[in-house]
Design a protein around this motif. Structure first.
Motif, PDB file in Angstrom:
ATOM      1  N   ASP A  69       0.819  -1.217   0.000  1.00 44.59           N
ATOM      2  CA  ASP A  69       0.000   0.000   0.000  1.00 44.59           C
ATOM      3  C   ASP A  69       0.852   1.266   0.000  1.00 44.59           C
ATOM      4  N   VAL A  70       2.029   1.203   0.601  1.00 41.12           N
ATOM      5  CA  VAL A  70       2.934   2.349   0.543  1.00 41.12           C
ATOM      6  C   VAL A  70       3.475   2.516  -0.880  1.00 41.12           C
ATOM      7  N   ALA A  71       3.883   1.415  -1.491  1.00 45.26           N
ATOM      8  CA  ALA A  71       4.456   1.472  -2.838  1.00 45.26           C
ATOM      9  C   ALA A  71       3.429   1.918  -3.872  1.00 45.26           C
ATOM     10  N   ASP A  72       2.167   1.512  -3.680  1.00 47.15           N
ATOM     11  CA  ASP A  72       1.137   1.774  -4.691  1.00 47.15           C
ATOM     12  C   ASP A  72       0.232   2.954  -4.352  1.00 47.15           C
ATOM     13  N   ARG A  77      -4.931   5.662  -5.715  1.00 46.15           N
ATOM     14  CA  ARG A  77      -5.900   6.755  -5.645  1.00 46.15           C
ATOM     15  C   ARG A  77      -6.691   6.913  -6.944  1.00 46.15           C
ATOM     16  N   HIS A  78      -6.200   6.292  -8.033  1.00 50.54           N
ATOM     17  CA  HIS A  78      -6.881   6.374  -9.325  1.00 50.54           C
ATOM     18  C   HIS A  78      -7.733   5.145  -9.616  1.00 50.54           C
ATOM     19  N   VAL A  79      -7.783   4.208  -8.679  1.00 51.84           N
ATOM     20  CA  VAL A  79      -8.563   2.985  -8.846  1.00 51.84           C
ATOM     21  C   VAL A  79      -9.682   2.982  -7.819  1.00 51.84           C
ATOM     22  N   LYS A  80     -10.908   2.878  -8.283  1.00 54.98           N
ATOM     23  CA  LYS A  80     -12.059   2.982  -7.391  1.00 54.98           C
ATOM     24  C   LYS A  80     -12.000   1.968  -6.252  1.00 54.98           C
ATOM     25  N   ARG A  81     -11.580   0.723  -6.568  1.00 49.57           N
ATOM     26  CA  ARG A  81     -11.572  -0.342  -5.567  1.00 49.57           C
ATOM     27  C   ARG A  81     -10.563  -0.091  -4.450  1.00 49.57           C
ATOM     28  N   ALA A  83      -9.074   3.194  -3.735  1.00 47.57           N
ATOM     29  CA  ALA A  83      -8.893   4.604  -3.379  1.00 47.57           C
ATOM     30  C   ALA A  83      -9.104   4.864  -1.894  1.00 47.57           C
ATOM     31  N   GLY A  84      -9.877   4.018  -1.218  1.00 44.52           N
ATOM     32  CA  GLY A  84     -10.166   4.238   0.190  1.00 44.52           C
ATOM     33  C   GLY A  84      -9.203   3.565   1.150  1.00 44.52           C
ATOM     34  N   ARG A  85      -8.137   2.943   0.654  1.00 44.30           N
ATOM     35  CA  ARG A  85      -7.180   2.297   1.540  1.00 44.30           C
ATOM     36  C   ARG A  85      -6.525   3.327   2.462  1.00 44.30           C
ATOM     37  N   PRO A  86      -6.187   2.949   3.693  1.00 44.63           N
ATOM     38  CA  PRO A  86      -5.742   3.928   4.697  1.00 44.63           C
ATOM     39  C   PRO A  86      -4.578   4.806   4.276  1.00 44.63           C
ATOM     40  N   VAL A  87      -3.556   4.226   3.630  1.00 39.73           N
ATOM     41  CA  VAL A  87      -2.403   5.033   3.229  1.00 39.73           C
ATOM     42  C   VAL A  87      -2.772   5.940   2.061  1.00 39.73           C
ATOM     43  N   THR A  88      -3.487   5.383   1.096  1.00 44.02           N
ATOM     44  CA  THR A  88      -3.879   6.154  -0.081  1.00 44.02           C
ATOM     45  C   THR A  88      -4.762   7.338   0.292  1.00 44.02           C
ATOM     46  N   SER A  89      -5.694   7.116   1.216  1.00 40.90           N
ATOM     47  CA  SER A  89      -6.618   8.170   1.621  1.00 40.90           C
ATOM     48  C   SER A  89      -5.996   9.171   2.583  1.00 40.90           C
ATOM     49  N   GLY A  90      -4.831   8.829   3.141  1.00 43.78           N
ATOM     50  CA  GLY A  90      -4.173   9.714   4.096  1.00 43.78           C
ATOM     51  C   GLY A  90      -4.567   9.472   5.538  1.00 43.78           C
ATOM     52  N   ALA A  91      -5.411   8.466   5.778  1.00 44.69           N
ATOM     53  CA  ALA A  91      -5.814   8.161   7.155  1.00 44.69           C
ATOM     54  C   ALA A  91      -4.638   7.657   7.981  1.00 44.69           C
ATOM     55  N   LEU A  92      -3.697   6.964   7.320  1.00 48.79           N
ATOM     56  CA  LEU A  92      -2.441   6.555   7.942  1.00 48.79           C
ATOM     57  C   LEU A  92      -1.301   7.108   7.113  1.00 48.79           C
ATOM     58  N   SER A  93      -0.243   7.533   7.777  1.00 46.43           N
ATOM     59  CA  SER A  93       0.905   8.067   7.051  1.00 46.43           C
ATOM     60  C   SER A  93       1.781   6.936   6.526  1.00 46.43           C
ATOM     61  N   VAL A  94       2.644   7.280   5.584  1.00 41.87           N
ATOM     62  CA  VAL A  94       3.603   6.299   5.064  1.00 41.87           C
ATOM     63  C   VAL A  94       4.466   5.768   6.204  1.00 41.87           C
ATOM     64  N   ALA A 136       7.622  -4.521  -8.899  1.00 40.60           N
ATOM     65  CA  ALA A 136       7.821  -5.311 -10.117  1.00 40.60           C
ATOM     66  C   ALA A 136       6.886  -4.860 -11.232  1.00 40.60           C
ATOM     67  N   LYS A 137       5.675  -4.407 -10.862  1.00 38.90           N
ATOM     68  CA  LYS A 137       4.703  -4.017 -11.881  1.00 38.90           C
ATOM     69  C   LYS A 137       5.127  -2.771 -12.653  1.00 38.90           C
ATOM     70  N   ARG A 138       6.184  -2.111 -12.184  1.00 32.94           N
ATOM     71  CA  ARG A 138       6.699  -0.942 -12.886  1.00 32.94           C
ATOM     72  C   ARG A 138       7.652  -1.320 -14.023  1.00 32.94           C
ATOM     73  N   VAL A 139       8.218  -2.543 -13.943  1.00 33.43           N
ATOM     74  CA  VAL A 139       9.253  -2.914 -14.911  1.00 33.43           C
ATOM     75  C   VAL A 139       8.998  -4.233 -15.624  1.00 33.43           C
TER      76      VAL A 139
END
Length: 303
Positions: A69-72, A77-81, A83-94, A136-139
């Motif tokens: 979740d930190v890496a992604d 934030r651009h995927v509806k499924r 976007a609400g994850r704690p790190v993505t939403s800012g509820a938890l910090s990196v 890995a999904k980046r390369v």
């Protein structure tokens, strides 16, 4: 009092971070690991190893969720499924997510320390692959293969925990893990490719838009056919190895047939490439692993 209240407030966020309410992820990792323990021990491996590998599996999968979740976080934030994850939403910090993930990984390592040197040595590359997967999904065109390696490390570790000695060397690992066990790893890799491609099919449109590489995108219109071939390779490999190299009998063969029937059902669920069907197929995959494990336990119980 304020600190306690703050921790209580954050607890649901941490549980959400590690997908506590969605156990399918760690079950996909647990069943092959327990299967390896039973195969290595030629039956029940003992309560100590059962507890260590069950708890360790849950802890490491949870730590992997923190890293993922930190890496992604920018992609999610651009995927509806997601976007609400704690790190993505800012509820938890990196920092909070990484600290929690490090704590979980450390607790898992403490469990590994209660086994033997070959298993401890294997835990190091296992952690490295788990950390590398989110990137890995980046390369890579098929990053699901990296996940397959990460989700298969419990198999050789199960063999070293049962059969490994006290030698701090690669030879100690080689002596404890027979070729058939590495074959079981390869078959498990095919299974991971099957179910994680189903998972990638859920987000294919979003992943194409934001530039993430997945097996569902790489396989294109051959995705469904490839998933079914992955299932066939996994279950066929397990059946052959179980019968020819581990002495398993008719109970295991029946279990593999039942698992293959489930795989055929999954093919029906994903053939329309609808998000709901693909996600359902992914979520139910742990029953395939549970069925294969049950067949191994049955045949090795000497009933």
């Amino acid at each position: 009092m304020n600190a306690a209240a703050t921790l209580a407030d954050r607890l649901p966020l941490y549980l959400n971070l590690i997908r506590w309410d969605r156990p399918a992820g760690w079950l996909l990792l647990l069943w092959p690991t327990l299967t390896a323990l039973w195969l290595a021990a030629d039956g029940f491996p003992g309560w100590h190893l059962l507890a260590v590998f069950t708890a360790g599996t849950v802890l490491m999968r949870s730590a992997g969720c923190c890293i993922n979740d930190v890496a992604d976080r920018e992609f999610d934030r651009h995927v509806k499924r997601t976007a609400g994850r704690p790190v993505t939403s800012g509820a938890l910090s990196v920092r909070q997510a990484l600290q929690f993930g490090a704590l979980l990984a450390f607790l898992a390592f403490l469990l590994v320390l209660s086994t033997n040197p070959p298993t401890i040595l294997l835990s190091i590359p296992a952690l490295a692959v788990a950390v590398a997967y989110p990137y890995a999904k980046r390369v890579l065109a098929m990053p699901q293969a990296v996940l397959g390696v990460a989700f298969s490390f419990g198999i050789p570790m199960g063999f070293t925990a049962v059969l490994g000695g006290s030698t701090w060397s690669l030879q100690g690992i080689a002596d404890a893990v027979p070729p058939a066990a590495w074959g079981w790893v390869l078959a498990n890799l095919c299974w991971v490719l099957a179910y994680d491609t189903e998972y990638a099919m859920v987000d294919r449109d979003d992943d194409l838009r934001i530039g993430i590489r997945t097996s569902a995108i790489t396989l294109g219109r051959f995705d469904v056919a490839a998933v079914m071939l992955f299932y066939l390779a996994a279950l066929g490999g397990w059946l052959w190895l179980g019968r020819a190299h581990f002495g398993l009998g008719w109970g295991f063969q029946i279990a593999c047939n039942l698992a293959f029937a489930q795989a055929l059902w999954h093919g029906l669920l994903i053939r329309g490439r609808r998000r709901e069907g693909c996600f359902k197929a992914f979520r139910l995959n742990h029953w395939i692993g549970a069925t294969v494990f049950a067949g191994v336990v049955f045949d090795l119980s000497r009933l």
